[in-house]
Design an enzyme around this catalytic site. Structure first.
Site, PDB file in Angstrom:
ATOM      1  N   LYS A 167       0.773  -1.218   0.224  1.00 22.32           N
ATOM      2  CA  LYS A 167      -0.150   0.109   0.172  1.00 22.32           C
ATOM      3  C   LYS A 167       0.991   1.434   0.062  1.00 22.32           C
ATOM      4  O   LYS A 167       2.013   1.129   0.710  1.00 22.32           O
ATOM      5  CB  LYS A 167      -0.922   0.078   1.317  1.00 22.32           C
ATOM      6  CG  LYS A 167      -1.962   1.207   1.354  1.00 22.32           C
ATOM      7  CD  LYS A 167      -2.602   0.980   2.601  1.00 22.32           C
ATOM      8  CE  LYS A 167      -3.839   2.082   2.742  1.00 22.32           C
ATOM      9  NZ  LYS A 167      -4.450   1.979   4.145  1.00 22.32           N
ATOM     10  N   SER A 210      -9.052  -0.401   7.974  1.00 26.19           N
ATOM     11  CA  SER A 210      -8.537   0.074   6.591  1.00 26.19           C
ATOM     12  C   SER A 210      -8.128  -1.181   5.911  1.00 26.19           C
ATOM     13  O   SER A 210      -8.120  -1.202   4.560  1.00 26.19           O
ATOM     14  CB  SER A 210      -7.420   0.946   6.510  1.00 26.19           C
ATOM     15  OG  SER A 210      -8.160   2.189   6.779  1.00 26.19           O
ATOM     16  N   SER A 246      -9.083   2.126   3.842  1.00 30.41           N
ATOM     17  CA  SER A 246      -8.376   2.764   2.657  1.00 30.41           C
ATOM     18  C   SER A 246      -7.257   2.012   1.698  1.00 30.41           C
ATOM     19  O   SER A 246      -6.855   2.479   1.134  1.00 30.41           O
ATOM     20  CB  SER A 246      -7.482   3.807   3.368  1.00 30.41           C
ATOM     21  OG  SER A 246      -6.697   3.176   4.325  1.00 30.41           O
TER      22      SER A 246
END
Length: 472
Positions: A80, A180, A156
């Protein structure tokens, strides 16, 4: 290509060992699949094809010589874009971060995977600084759900979840500061795991402090266990890292759940859950009873901790933005700026009181787990909703109505928690159950998830994904 990208990490390692498949072939297949699908779903902020091929070639030599570095040697992985990567910019989904600066460090989890020969494909998309539960940002735009590209994959860590669902790599590192990793796992139908805080070292410290965990998103529970074996180690840069217990998370993974005491809470006594989601979760809970667990519907006995989380989250956002110039703040999303402004109004006494309330909540859950091995809840209150908005349509006009009430609690208490795919709505959208254990009992969460996966295998959109046109 699709047959190769469907393979799990364990299957790949077996084929590498027998010289039936090479890391170069696997990496090229993953890159080809990224090239095919990424323009439709926008899962990647950066793809580093040249470095990935070079790392795969080095891995191939090791396998041919019979001296692989580990059980992840040659396995393609993604990171990420909140996690530092040596040689690649980490822009955190924000135009406020300048890409043209030295990038000379790997975050601990990335360092551990690279040291053991895993192949980094690139960086997956995130919301700006991971501030919201969907994945769109001023820098990378909208990331889309592979089950329906008009819908969000959540966030996210949405890019990581989409990459997992579509086979754009085998292992995917995310982060989880309030759900997330588990939120997008639930909305895309993959496995998302948040280990106990400190089990996977983190660096640099996040603006949200000890709410922030490193997460793993994969297509199988075993792949998550393999990943944890590689990354669940301390790092001298992380003051909070737990001691190295040398746990093999793949050992006894098939132990099952017979005899375990499982508490099932459909709504914590206060959450509003979509009826179709609630029904699918109840069916999944019944599976655990059929597998021999002692399941009891229980109210865990705490009030809504949202105000605790909001205080800590808003204060963290204020801290983050104070580090930026006025020019940088001007290009940051308005929603994040508003949260930071709320954080600036929090007094020191209010902040310390929130920490005290957090401690009391953690103590309560520790006592709760004296009676129950596991707690099962829905992961989310809803299935995927349209892109371009931060909340489902029916929640927009009511700020007190929470579509994600089940995840952030366990960032406050730092417990291990996983989202496990448990079926589909009538519209064909994935739903997840959340499995939680007491702190440090990460293996127990994995064992329970594997028991469910064994009788209800996860379904991926690899052969179902269709898109009528490329997205602009």
């Amino acid at each position: 290509m699709s047959e190769i990208t469907n393979l799990s990490a364990s299957q790949l390692i077996s084929l590498y060992r027998d010289h039936q498949l090479s890391p170069v072939e696997v990496t090229k297949a993953a890159l080809e699949r990224i090239d095919t699908y990424n323009n439709l779903v926008n899962a990647f902020a950066i793809v580093d094809e040249n470095t990935a091929i070079a790392e795969a070639q080095a891995s191939e030599v090791r396998w041919l010589n019979g001296n692989p570095l580990s059980f992840v040697d040659g396995i393609p992985f993604t990171a990420k874009d909140l996690l530092l990567t040596k040689g690649l910019p980490t822009r955190r989904g924000s135009k406020a971060i300048n890409a043209n600066q030295p990038w000379e460090e790997d975050a601990p989890a990335i360092a551990r995977l690279r040291e053991q020969g895993a192949v980094l494909l690139g960086k997956t998309t995130t919301s700006e600084f991971g501030w919201k539960g969907v994945t769109d940002s001023p820098l990378t735009g909208i990331t889309r759900n592979p089950w329906n590209t008009e819908l969000t994959p959540g966030g996210s860590s949405g890019g990581a979840a989409v990459a997992a669902a579509l086979g754009l790599g085998t292992i995917h590192l995310g982060t989880d500061g309030g759900g997330s990793s588990r939120t997008p796992a639930a909305l895309t139908g993959v496995f998302g795991f948040k280990p106990t805080f400190g089990r996977v070292a983190g660096y640099p410290s996040a603006h949200t402090g000890t709410l922030f965990h490193i997460g793993v998103l994969t297509r199988t529970v075993n792949d998550a266990a393999v990943t944890l074996n590689a990354i669940a180690h301390p790092d001298v840069r992380d003051w909070y890292a737990l001691p190295d217990i040398q746990q093999d998370y793949t050992l006894d993974l098939d132990q099952g759940v017979a005899g375990l005491r499982i508490a099932y809470s459909p709504n914590f006594g206060y959450a509003d859950v979509d009826p179709e989601v609630a029904a699918l979760v109840k069916v999944a809970v019944d599976v655990f009873a059929k597998l021999g667990a002692v399941v009891e519907e229980v109210d865990p006995g705490f009030t809504n901790p949202r105000s605790i989380f909001q205080t800590l989250w808003q204060a963290g956002a204020a801290k983050l933005l104070r580090g930026f110039s006025a020019e940088q703040q001007a290009v940051i999303e308005e929603g994040l700026r508003n949260i930071a402004q709320e954080g600036d109004r929090i007094t020191l006494a209010e902040y310390i009181s929130a920490q005290d309330a957090r401690e009391a909540l953690g103590r309560h859950l520790q006592q709760f787990h004296q009676n129950y091995d596991l707690l099962i809840t829905p992961t989310l209150s809803v299935a995927a909703f349209p892109v371009g908005q931060n909340r489902p349509p029916s929640y927009i006009d009511n700020p007190q109505r929470d579509w994600s009430p089940f995840t952030y609690l366990f960032n406050l208490t730092q417990q291990p928690a996983a989202s496990v795919p448990c079926g589909f709505t009538s519209n064909g959208l994935p739903v997840g159950i959340q499995i939680v254990a007491a702190k440090y009992r990460d293996l127990l969460v994995l064992q329970a998830a594997k028991a469910y996966e064994t009788v209800s295998p996860f379904v991926m959109p690899l052969d179902l994904f269709k898109a009528s046109k490329k997205l602009s």
